[in-house]
Design a protein around this motif. Structure first.
Motif, mmCIF file in Angstrom:
data_model
loop_
_atom_site.group_PDB
_atom_site.id
_atom_site.type_symbol
_atom_site.label_atom_id
_atom_site.label_comp_id
_atom_site.label_asym_id
_atom_site.label_seq_id
_atom_site.Cartn_x
_atom_site.Cartn_y
_atom_site.Cartn_z
ATOM 1 N N PRO A 143 0.891 -1.156 0.062
ATOM 2 C CA PRO A 143 -0.093 0.032 0.059
ATOM 3 C C PRO A 143 0.940 1.191 0.038
ATOM 4 O O PRO A 143 1.764 1.406 0.815
ATOM 5 C CB PRO A 143 -0.743 -0.324 1.398
ATOM 6 C CG PRO A 143 -0.065 -1.022 2.210
ATOM 7 C CD PRO A 143 0.772 -1.815 1.350
ATOM 8 N N ARG A 144 0.428 2.293 -0.741
ATOM 9 C CA ARG A 144 0.984 3.380 -0.919
ATOM 10 C C ARG A 144 0.562 4.506 0.164
ATOM 11 O O ARG A 144 -0.722 4.228 0.596
ATOM 12 C CB ARG A 144 0.828 4.237 -2.060
ATOM 13 C CG ARG A 144 1.768 3.910 -3.283
ATOM 14 C CD ARG A 144 1.827 2.165 -3.549
ATOM 15 N NE ARG A 144 1.732 1.787 -4.965
ATOM 16 C CZ ARG A 144 1.574 0.618 -5.577
ATOM 17 N NH1 ARG A 144 1.017 -0.367 -4.598
ATOM 18 N NH2 ARG A 144 1.712 0.421 -6.643
ATOM 19 N N VAL A 148 -10.349 2.508 8.888
ATOM 20 C CA VAL A 148 -9.436 3.207 8.434
ATOM 21 C C VAL A 148 -9.544 4.630 8.716
ATOM 22 O O VAL A 148 -10.602 5.172 9.052
ATOM 23 C CB VAL A 148 -9.731 3.158 6.380
ATOM 24 C CG1 VAL A 148 -8.898 4.036 5.804
ATOM 25 C CG2 VAL A 148 -9.620 1.906 5.842
ATOM 26 N N THR A 149 -8.007 5.079 8.837
ATOM 27 C CA THR A 149 -8.166 6.566 9.081
ATOM 28 C C THR A 149 -7.226 7.118 8.054
ATOM 29 O O THR A 149 -6.203 6.735 7.802
ATOM 30 C CB THR A 149 -7.488 6.786 10.515
ATOM 31 O OG1 THR A 149 -8.292 5.878 11.431
ATOM 32 C CG2 THR A 149 -7.424 8.188 10.999
ATOM 33 N N LEU A 150 -7.923 8.241 7.665
ATOM 34 C CA LEU A 150 -7.097 9.139 6.559
ATOM 35 C C LEU A 150 -6.445 10.315 7.311
ATOM 36 O O LEU A 150 -7.038 10.809 8.293
ATOM 37 C CB LEU A 150 -8.028 9.798 5.649
ATOM 38 C CG LEU A 150 -8.920 8.675 4.465
ATOM 39 C CD1 LEU A 150 -9.624 9.539 3.618
ATOM 40 C CD2 LEU A 150 -7.501 8.328 3.516
ATOM 41 N N TYR A 151 -5.382 10.806 6.922
ATOM 42 C CA TYR A 151 -4.630 11.854 7.573
ATOM 43 C C TYR A 151 -4.251 12.752 6.301
ATOM 44 O O TYR A 151 -3.667 12.379 5.245
ATOM 45 C CB TYR A 151 -3.426 11.553 8.372
ATOM 46 C CG TYR A 151 -3.486 10.390 9.274
ATOM 47 C CD1 TYR A 151 -3.905 10.986 10.432
ATOM 48 C CD2 TYR A 151 -3.424 9.022 8.827
ATOM 49 C CE1 TYR A 151 -4.075 10.020 11.574
ATOM 50 C CE2 TYR A 151 -3.713 8.185 9.803
ATOM 51 C CZ TYR A 151 -3.783 8.527 11.161
ATOM 52 O OH TYR A 151 -3.993 7.770 12.403
ATOM 53 N N LEU A 152 -4.710 13.944 6.661
ATOM 54 C CA LEU A 152 -4.173 15.022 5.342
ATOM 55 C C LEU A 152 -3.614 16.201 5.828
ATOM 56 O O LEU A 152 -3.948 16.648 7.039
ATOM 57 C CB LEU A 152 -5.554 15.555 4.776
ATOM 58 C CG LEU A 152 -6.527 14.404 3.967
ATOM 59 C CD1 LEU A 152 -7.481 13.692 4.976
ATOM 60 C CD2 LEU A 152 -7.094 15.057 2.677
ATOM 61 N N CYS A 198 -9.936 -5.867 4.712
ATOM 62 C CA CYS A 198 -9.886 -6.655 3.359
ATOM 63 C C CYS A 198 -8.862 -6.049 2.472
ATOM 64 O O CYS A 198 -8.442 -5.121 2.332
ATOM 65 C CB CYS A 198 -11.108 -7.029 3.032
ATOM 66 S SG CYS A 198 -11.644 -5.771 2.152
ATOM 67 N N ALA A 199 -8.393 -6.942 1.565
ATOM 68 C CA ALA A 199 -7.375 -6.675 0.334
ATOM 69 C C ALA A 199 -7.940 -5.380 -0.363
ATOM 70 O O ALA A 199 -7.363 -4.513 -0.680
ATOM 71 C CB ALA A 199 -7.207 -7.844 -0.828
ATOM 72 N N ILE A 200 -9.221 -5.549 -0.736
ATOM 73 C CA ILE A 200 -10.051 -4.404 -1.377
ATOM 74 C C ILE A 200 -10.308 -3.205 -0.747
ATOM 75 O O ILE A 200 -9.665 -1.957 -1.180
ATOM 76 C CB ILE A 200 -11.362 -4.612 -1.948
ATOM 77 C CG1 ILE A 200 -11.564 -5.763 -2.794
ATOM 78 C CG2 ILE A 200 -12.156 -3.384 -2.491
ATOM 79 C CD1 ILE A 200 -12.644 -6.455 -3.512
ATOM 80 N N SER A 201 -10.267 -3.102 0.548
ATOM 81 C CA SER A 201 -10.291 -1.862 1.443
ATOM 82 C C SER A 201 -8.951 -1.227 1.618
ATOM 83 O O SER A 201 -8.867 -0.107 1.393
ATOM 84 C CB SER A 201 -10.833 -2.397 2.786
ATOM 85 O OG SER A 201 -10.610 -1.235 3.748
ATOM 86 N N LYS A 202 -7.762 -2.086 1.879
ATOM 87 C CA LYS A 202 -6.455 -1.422 1.701
ATOM 88 C C LYS A 202 -6.048 -0.788 0.392
ATOM 89 O O LYS A 202 -5.533 0.112 0.513
ATOM 90 C CB LYS A 202 -5.581 -2.604 2.317
ATOM 91 C CG LYS A 202 -3.966 -1.992 2.581
ATOM 92 C CD LYS A 202 -3.187 -3.119 3.079
ATOM 93 C CE LYS A 202 -3.394 -3.216 4.613
ATOM 94 N NZ LYS A 202 -2.548 -3.978 5.063
#
Length: 117
Positions: free
Chosen positions: A20-21, A44-48, A65-69
């Motif tokens: 994952p990038r 999932v937590t996004l950081y911006l 899951c793989a699709i989520s990541k």
């Protein structure tokens, strides 16, 4: 043609899931967003880091899951450097693509999700 798209979809998902990038916490983030899917357990937590209405840095952490990541990885790649207006326009294109199956050449790697309903 469908087999080629299916293969591309699988390759992109596997690549972003295995490597994952932008998978780390941004300590200097000035915006965060958390998502949890209670049906499957994805978190999932996004950081911006947003400056002058532009996403300067973006990352994520979480489990799923793989699709989520892979989706979070592709999302962070796609949004880095974009303005709020760019993000809104991209959201509209992705929404149309997912609901109608139609995509244009500007979608890049996101085009693998065309027709996935």
């Amino acid at each position: 043609m469908f087999d080629d798209l299916s293969d591309l979809y699988q390759q992109v998902i596997l690549d972003h899931s295995k490597s994952p990038r932008n998978f780390h916490k941004l300590e200097q983030a000035n915006f965060t967003a958390k998502g949890h899917n209670p049906l499957c357990g994805d978190n999932v937590t996004l950081y911006l880091v947003v400056e002058d209405d532009v996403i300067k840095e973006i990352s994520f952490q979480g489990s799923g899951c793989a699709i989520s990541k892979a989706s979070a990885s592709i999302l962070t790649d796609s949004l880095k450097g974009k303005s709020k207006a760019d993000v809104s326009a991209l959201f509209d294109k992705v929404h149309e693509m997912i609901t109608t199956g139609k995509s244009d050449s500007e979608m890049g790697k996101l085009a693998v999700f065309a027709g996935v309903h």
